[in-house]
Design a protein around this motif. Sequence first.
Motif, mmCIF file in Angstrom:
data_model
loop_
_atom_site.group_PDB
_atom_site.id
_atom_site.type_symbol
_atom_site.label_atom_id
_atom_site.label_comp_id
_atom_site.label_asym_id
_atom_site.label_seq_id
_atom_site.Cartn_x
_atom_site.Cartn_y
_atom_site.Cartn_z
ATOM 1 N N SER A 52 -4.106 -11.001 1.780
ATOM 2 C CA SER A 52 -3.625 -10.761 0.420
ATOM 3 C C SER A 52 -2.599 -9.633 0.341
ATOM 4 C CB SER A 52 -4.808 -10.427 -0.507
ATOM 5 O OG SER A 52 -5.674 -11.537 -0.630
ATOM 6 N N ALA A 53 -2.359 -8.947 1.442
ATOM 7 C CA ALA A 53 -1.451 -7.793 1.428
ATOM 8 C C ALA A 53 0.011 -8.251 1.481
ATOM 9 C CB ALA A 53 -1.771 -6.852 2.589
ATOM 10 N N MET A 54 0.377 -9.051 0.506
ATOM 11 C CA MET A 54 1.730 -9.595 0.423
ATOM 12 C C MET A 54 2.568 -8.846 -0.615
ATOM 13 S SD MET A 54 1.962 -12.208 2.542
ATOM 14 C CE MET A 54 3.261 -13.266 1.905
ATOM 15 N N HIS A 55 2.029 -7.785 -1.182
ATOM 16 C CA HIS A 55 2.721 -7.064 -2.241
ATOM 17 C C HIS A 55 3.990 -6.399 -1.712
ATOM 18 C CE1 HIS A 55 -0.057 -4.398 -0.231
ATOM 19 N NE2 HIS A 55 0.472 -3.330 -0.791
ATOM 20 N N SER A 56 4.918 -6.150 -2.629
ATOM 21 C CA SER A 56 6.256 -5.707 -2.227
ATOM 22 C C SER A 56 6.587 -4.315 -2.760
ATOM 23 C CB SER A 56 7.301 -6.698 -2.747
ATOM 24 O OG SER A 56 7.405 -6.599 -4.163
ATOM 25 N N ARG A 57 7.723 -3.810 -2.332
ATOM 26 C CA ARG A 57 8.194 -2.516 -2.814
ATOM 27 C C ARG A 57 8.664 -2.597 -4.267
ATOM 28 N NH1 ARG A 57 8.208 1.490 0.796
ATOM 29 N NH2 ARG A 57 7.849 0.859 2.961
ATOM 30 N N MET A 227 -0.142 8.263 -4.811
ATOM 31 C CA MET A 227 -1.168 7.803 -5.736
ATOM 32 C C MET A 227 -1.095 6.293 -5.934
ATOM 33 S SD MET A 227 -1.069 10.871 -8.581
ATOM 34 C CE MET A 227 -2.297 10.133 -9.661
ATOM 35 N N ASP A 228 0.132 5.779 -6.067
ATOM 36 C CA ASP A 228 0.261 4.330 -6.282
ATOM 37 C C ASP A 228 -0.042 3.539 -5.024
ATOM 38 O OD1 ASP A 228 1.355 2.049 -8.122
ATOM 39 O OD2 ASP A 228 2.313 1.749 -6.191
ATOM 40 N N TYR A 229 0.530 3.940 -3.880
ATOM 41 C CA TYR A 229 0.338 3.072 -2.714
ATOM 42 C C TYR A 229 -1.097 3.092 -2.200
ATOM 43 C CZ TYR A 229 0.984 6.729 1.014
ATOM 44 O OH TYR A 229 0.874 7.804 1.862
ATOM 45 N N LEU A 230 -1.842 4.186 -2.436
ATOM 46 C CA LEU A 230 -3.256 4.163 -2.049
ATOM 47 C C LEU A 230 -4.026 3.128 -2.857
ATOM 48 C CD1 LEU A 230 -4.498 7.826 -1.471
ATOM 49 C CD2 LEU A 230 -3.696 6.164 0.183
ATOM 50 N N LEU A 231 -3.860 3.152 -4.172
ATOM 51 C CA LEU A 231 -4.559 2.192 -5.021
ATOM 52 C C LEU A 231 -4.084 0.769 -4.760
ATOM 53 C CD1 LEU A 231 -4.553 4.124 -8.430
ATOM 54 C CD2 LEU A 231 -6.484 3.805 -6.874
ATOM 55 N N ARG A 232 -2.778 0.597 -4.598
ATOM 56 C CA ARG A 232 -2.196 -0.747 -4.451
ATOM 57 C C ARG A 232 -2.531 -1.351 -3.089
ATOM 58 N NH1 ARG A 232 1.194 -2.880 -7.902
ATOM 59 N NH2 ARG A 232 1.544 -0.821 -8.845
ATOM 60 N N ASP A 233 -2.381 -0.580 -2.030
ATOM 61 C CA ASP A 233 -2.663 -1.102 -0.689
ATOM 62 C C ASP A 233 -4.146 -1.375 -0.506
ATOM 63 O OD1 ASP A 233 0.023 -0.789 -0.296
ATOM 64 O OD2 ASP A 233 -0.136 0.922 1.051
ATOM 65 N N SER A 234 -4.981 -0.521 -1.094
ATOM 66 C CA SER A 234 -6.421 -0.738 -1.030
ATOM 67 C C SER A 234 -6.796 -2.028 -1.753
ATOM 68 C CB SER A 234 -7.154 0.449 -1.655
ATOM 69 O OG SER A 234 -8.539 0.226 -1.703
ATOM 70 N N TYR A 235 -6.233 -2.227 -2.938
ATOM 71 C CA TYR A 235 -6.532 -3.414 -3.749
ATOM 72 C C TYR A 235 -6.123 -4.696 -3.028
ATOM 73 C CZ TYR A 235 -6.154 -6.716 -7.675
ATOM 74 O OH TYR A 235 -6.259 -7.813 -8.498
ATOM 75 N N PHE A 236 -4.889 -4.728 -2.519
ATOM 76 C CA PHE A 236 -4.379 -5.970 -1.933
ATOM 77 C C PHE A 236 -4.899 -6.228 -0.520
ATOM 78 C CE2 PHE A 236 -1.244 -5.594 -5.379
ATOM 79 C CZ PHE A 236 -1.279 -6.895 -5.854
ATOM 80 N N SER A 237 -5.303 -5.186 0.176
ATOM 81 C CA SER A 237 -5.908 -5.415 1.490
ATOM 82 C C SER A 237 -7.374 -5.797 1.358
ATOM 83 C CB SER A 237 -5.770 -4.165 2.370
ATOM 84 O OG SER A 237 -6.552 -3.100 1.861
ATOM 85 N N GLY A 238 -7.969 -5.450 0.228
ATOM 86 C CA GLY A 238 -9.392 -5.719 0.035
ATOM 87 C C GLY A 238 -10.289 -4.667 0.639
ATOM 88 N N VAL A 239 -9.691 -3.586 1.151
ATOM 89 C CA VAL A 239 -10.447 -2.474 1.737
ATOM 90 C C VAL A 239 -10.510 -1.352 0.714
ATOM 91 C CG1 VAL A 239 -10.578 -0.826 3.634
ATOM 92 C CG2 VAL A 239 -9.685 -3.126 4.047
#
Length: 507
Positions: A52-57, A227-239
Amino acid sequence: MEFDKLLTGKILDPIHGIIRLSKLELKFVDHPLFQRLRTIKQNTFLYKVFPSAMHSRFEHSLGVMHLSYKILSNLKLNGYRYKSKYEYAHIFCDIDNLPLINIQELRLAALLHDIGHGPMSHQFDSFMCKKEDLAVHLGNEFNDVFNMIDNNSKIEHEHISIIFIKHIYNNLDEEYKNQINIDNVIKIIENKYKDKKLIISYNNNEFDILPLLTSIISSCPIDADRMDYLLRDSYFSGVKCGVYDYNRLLMSIVPVVENDKVYLAYKESGVDSIVEFINSRSSLFGQVYYHKTNRAFSAMLNNVCEIAKQNKNKQYFDLFDFYEPDNVINDSKISQLEEFYKNNSDDYFLNEQLASFVAESEFYEIGAPILDDIINRSPWSKGYESKLYPENIKINDSVNEIFVSKLKDELLFLISNHIDKYKFAIDIVTDNAFKDIDKTEIKLLCKNLSGGYEIKNFLDCGDKLNKYQSIKYFIRVFVADKNTMNDVLIKKIDKKKSELVKKFFNV
């Protein structure tokens, strides 16, 4: 804030809910150079591990803008709340009187901070030309950018960001240009730009607010970007290890004044929230970004890029291959750069552009199979792994780059005697919980013996923060054929690593 009246546009985001935008921000978002960020993944190969970690910049940039405004809004509220309690700490209570133009400049800086990222993110920087080459091509229009860069140094994505920001601004209608000072936007992203100040006047006093605005977007240990990439990467990686309570962080920030400069400060009572954030970031690096499969693909890509630059038909490698038509004008020069970036998505660069470079390389027969393995998700085997966690370190300690460089050189020499060139990769990645703290302008409000509060630099607060410092070294060797790594070679690698660890860390 009064600025809220300008936020007439909206975008729905899975992390922050509704993100509101001004008409000027939409002009930048709708530009093709910003829209191309939809095709640049936030984490190049993470989707090959976490589907699911397909999110973009693209969405990350919107998130940083949203959080920057949220931070500014909380600074205003907290300034009023803590004025009486921290009366000796020089609280700045005039955030509410910031000119709307400066608020818009902050939001645009946050929105556009990543606009210069190329395909494959940081790996792309290895292909970049030198300052002199791009300066010759683009002419005098961007001299302010080139003056920031040392001679014979490579262009980095931050410099491309500034060039693109100026280019988009120059093509706006006058009604939009008049809403901001584009130099201020760039200063907030890169505080080395021009005079390194952003002065506002209030009640017959002048204040430099650049330290505050820069810290909101980029600073150690916390900023809107992280702050954003921690929340976003965690959400989309599922970790879920990147989750933290950012409302507690927002309650802990205060604007302060020192020597007519305005800074972002944290209350000492907010240290626990800072530590929670630092630990979340550290966990995400260890469990997600430094996952062995993700790092294997990154190491393989590094080899392919090195192979791609070994061009058999040219004396030097030219990524952009700019052409010079007769009577060329500056607009057509920047358009060539713009077209290159618009055309090169992650997928196109990997499957087409990079493949064409490899096809012209003298090491084509080695490079092509590696590229195929990346595309077809066939990661190399992990032939060796070791993790190093130095002890008794302080917040002003940094990664030992000399150790990293020496270890790479020694292992490269050692392994090259056993495995063919480009068929193995040495991957050493590091993480420092307080990375770049020597550059941060964030302050800490510390309680003194008399019960009052004083402003301290974060770097001078080791007595409160040293115990939370961690520096990690992840040392791996990836191999195309796992049978090439035998026990003898593994023991030699480990022995060499141990020798250097003993030399550099006295353990």
